[in-house]
Design an enzyme around this catalytic site. Structure first.
Site: not given
Ligand SMILES: NC(=O)c1ccc[n+]([C@@H]2O[C@H](COP(=O)([O-])OP(=O)(O)OC[C@H]3O[C@@H](n4cnc5c(N)ncnc54)[C@H](OP(=O)(O)O)[C@@H]3O)[C@@H](O)[C@H]2O)c1
Length: 254
Positions: A136
């Site tokens: 990751y």
């Molecule tokens: N949450 C944190 O604490 C955190 C910290 C640092 C960085 N980030 C980054 O922030 C970004 C957004 O994450 P989030 O926290 O908002 O989590 P999230 O709500 O789980 O969002 C992840 C996104 O990725 C999409 N996704 C997952 N598998 C996929 C696939 N096979 N094909 C196309 N789309 C797919 C999901 O689509 P669906 O909605 O359709 O499932 C969702 O829109 C990510 O890049 C993550 O690495 C998050």
């Protein structure tokens, strides 16, 4: 992944919150590069402009899984697929300039163990959980390297490209990942706050033509030291082109 009903629900929520009925949702599965290519083709056929592309996708715990394209699953969803998508949409972005590309990375990129040997191979010398975490982090470093690469390549076209850390955010992503959720569970922000940096980089006038920068809390932040190694970054770029099977026609800038 969201199904058809989830997409309709999301669209309804956006329309209700904004009073803007001109909202289209589409399904794309990043575990399939064919699906990414079809999605890009549809966008180019249906849209005249693309002002902002936010590569927000992120998954964590796909372990040693391989996709239908034979690539390491976390790396494909988080890096190879957005890398390909940005290439495929760059002519539309250039046509719509000034336009912006944003890669949602993570501060975890600072803990990467990326090498050219493990870019498509989880490091088997680590225990499974740790190996997933490192893959990751590697993928999030690739987001920063990719943003910087596109920033250089698309500069002439007035397309800017930046990356960001959204902050620790209470999303499905975090709660699925016990390794991360347990230690930080009490300190996370809500999803709306988590989206603020992406909104800021997409729309804020003060960003101007800043490009190739990494942002945390809406402020420019230093990048992992390895991004100053241009030979390594170019090698990561070339390897990514190879793994997605990028053709000359698809290459963003010839
Ligand atoms: N949450 C944190 O604490 C955190 C910290 C640092 C960085 N980030 C980054 O922030 C970004 C957004 O994450 P989030 O926290 O908002 O989590 P999230 O709500 O789980 O969002 C992840 C996104 O990725 C999409 N996704 C997952 N598998 C996929 C696939 N096979 N094909 C196309 N789309 C797919 C999901 O689509 P669906 O909605 O359709 O499932 C969702 O829109 C990510 O890049 C993550 O690495 C998050």
């Amino acid at each position: 992944m969201a199904d058809k009903q989830d997409l309709t629900n999301s669209r309804d929520k956006i329309v209700k919150a904004t009073n803007n009925c001109n909202v289209v949702t589409k399904h794309v599965d990043f575990t399939s590069l064919t699906c990414v290519r079809c999605f890009a083709k549809e966008i180019k056929e249906e849209e005249e402009r693309l002002d902002v592309l936010i590569n927000n996708v992120g998954v964590f715990c796909l372990g040693k899984e391989r996709t239908v394209d034979g690539l390491q699953a976390t790396m494909q969803v988080n890096h190879f697929a957005p890398f390909l998508l940005t290439h495929l949409l760059s002519d539309l972005l250039a046509k719509s300039a000034p336009s912006r590309v944003i890669f949602v990375s993570s501060i975890g990129a600072f803990f990467h163990r990326l090498t050219l040997a493990n870019i498509n191979n989880p490091d088997v010398s680590f225990a499974d959980g740790l190996s997933s975490l490192l893959v990751y982090y590697n993928s999030k470093l690739c987001n920063i390297i990719t943003a910087n690469g596109f920033a250089k390549k698309l500069k002439q076209c007035r397309v800017t490209c930046n990356s960001l850390h959204p902050g620790m955010t209470a999303t499905t992503f975090l709660w699925k990942n016990q390794l991360l959720a347990k230690p930080v569970g009490f300190f996370v922000q809500g999803a709306e706050m988590g989206a603020q940096s992406s909104v800021f980089l997409s729309a804020a006038k003060e960003i101007g033509d800043a490009s190739g920068k990494f942002f945390v809390d809406m402020r420019e932040h230093q990048q992992p030291r390895v991004v100053t190694d241009s030979q390594f970054c170019e090698a990561v770029w070339t390897a990514s082109e190879y793994f997605v099977g990028l053709t000359d026609e698809e290459r963003s800038i010839k």
